[in-house]
Design a protein around this motif. Structure first.
Motif, PDB file in Angstrom:
ATOM      1  N   ARG A   1     -24.699 -10.756  25.130  1.00  0.00           N
ATOM      2  CA  ARG A   1     -24.528 -10.164  26.577  1.00  0.00           C
ATOM      3  C   ARG A   1     -23.346  -8.950  26.887  1.00  0.00           C
ATOM      4  O   ARG A   1     -23.767  -8.135  27.357  1.00  0.00           O
ATOM      5  N   ILE A   2     -22.385  -9.205  25.904  1.00  0.00           N
ATOM      6  CA  ILE A   2     -21.550  -8.041  25.803  1.00  0.00           C
ATOM      7  C   ILE A   2     -22.214  -6.798  25.191  1.00  0.00           C
ATOM      8  O   ILE A   2     -22.084  -5.668  25.658  1.00  0.00           O
ATOM      9  N   TYR A   3     -22.978  -6.982  24.093  1.00  0.00           N
ATOM     10  CA  TYR A   3     -23.758  -6.003  23.538  1.00  0.00           C
ATOM     11  C   TYR A   3     -24.699  -5.217  24.864  1.00  0.00           C
ATOM     12  O   TYR A   3     -24.905  -4.068  25.055  1.00  0.00           O
ATOM     13  N   ALA A   4     -25.431  -6.135  25.426  1.00  0.00           N
ATOM     14  CA  ALA A   4     -26.192  -5.736  26.676  1.00  0.00           C
ATOM     15  C   ALA A   4     -25.716  -4.988  27.684  1.00  0.00           C
ATOM     16  O   ALA A   4     -26.039  -3.851  28.050  1.00  0.00           O
TER      17      ALA A   4
ATOM     18  N   HIS B   1     -24.068  -0.109  30.730  1.00  0.00           N
ATOM     19  CA  HIS B   1     -23.198   0.892  31.071  1.00  0.00           C
ATOM     20  C   HIS B   1     -23.349   2.170  30.672  1.00  0.00           C
ATOM     21  O   HIS B   1     -23.267   3.309  31.502  1.00  0.00           O
ATOM     22  N   THR B   2     -23.575   2.358  29.275  1.00  0.00           N
ATOM     23  CA  THR B   2     -23.834   3.661  28.667  1.00  0.00           C
ATOM     24  C   THR B   2     -24.916   4.472  29.401  1.00  0.00           C
ATOM     25  O   THR B   2     -24.903   5.519  29.560  1.00  0.00           O
ATOM     26  N   LEU B   3     -26.422   3.593  29.553  1.00  0.00           N
ATOM     27  CA  LEU B   3     -27.258   4.042  30.257  1.00  0.00           C
ATOM     28  C   LEU B   3     -27.101   4.677  31.670  1.00  0.00           C
ATOM     29  O   LEU B   3     -27.790   5.506  32.158  1.00  0.00           O
TER      30      LEU B   3
ATOM     31  N   PHE C   1     -24.286   7.043  21.810  1.00  0.00           N
ATOM     32  CA  PHE C   1     -23.428   6.181  21.084  1.00  0.00           C
ATOM     33  C   PHE C   1     -23.021   5.036  22.285  1.00  0.00           C
ATOM     34  O   PHE C   1     -22.085   5.539  22.968  1.00  0.00           O
ATOM     35  N   ALA C   2     -23.143   3.795  22.174  1.00  0.00           N
ATOM     36  CA  ALA C   2     -22.527   2.719  23.107  1.00  0.00           C
ATOM     37  C   ALA C   2     -21.492   1.865  22.016  1.00  0.00           C
ATOM     38  O   ALA C   2     -22.044   1.205  21.296  1.00  0.00           O
ATOM     39  N   ASP C   3     -20.486   2.185  22.495  1.00  0.00           N
ATOM     40  CA  ASP C   3     -19.186   1.566  21.729  1.00  0.00           C
ATOM     41  C   ASP C   3     -18.756   0.057  22.408  1.00  0.00           C
ATOM     42  O   ASP C   3     -17.893   0.358  23.423  1.00  0.00           O
TER      43      ASP C   3
END
Length: 78
Positions: free
Chosen positions: A65-68, A73-75, A15-17
């Motif tokens: 861009r924020i979602y990307a 960052h999560t990956l 999960f990427a928050d």
């Protein structure tokens, strides 16, 4: 979504928050990275009522861009 990603069951999902990154920048924020209610630029699929575009409450380029960035960052986390 976070709960589903964290359930035990052999899933590789994470999960990427992005919420913290959107603080103060979502609809009506500064800078606004998510469209508030859009009444112009309506699409063919838009209905007559209500009189807002389907672009409403969807991210602008900066929001995408924020979602990307959140996903990247999560990956990168070990």
């Amino acid at each position: 979504m976070k709960g589903a990603a964290e359930q035990d069951g052999g899933t590789w999902a994470v999960f990427a928050d992005p919420r913290a990154d959107f603080d103060g920048k979502a609809a009506c924020g500064s800078p606004e990275t998510v469209n508030a209610l859009v009444e112009n630029g309506r699409e063919k699929a838009d209905k007559e009522s209500p009189d807002v575009s389907m672009q409403s409450l969807h991210p602008k380029i900066a929001g995408a861009r924020i979602y990307a960035d959140t996903l990247e960052h999560t990956l990168r986390k070990p």
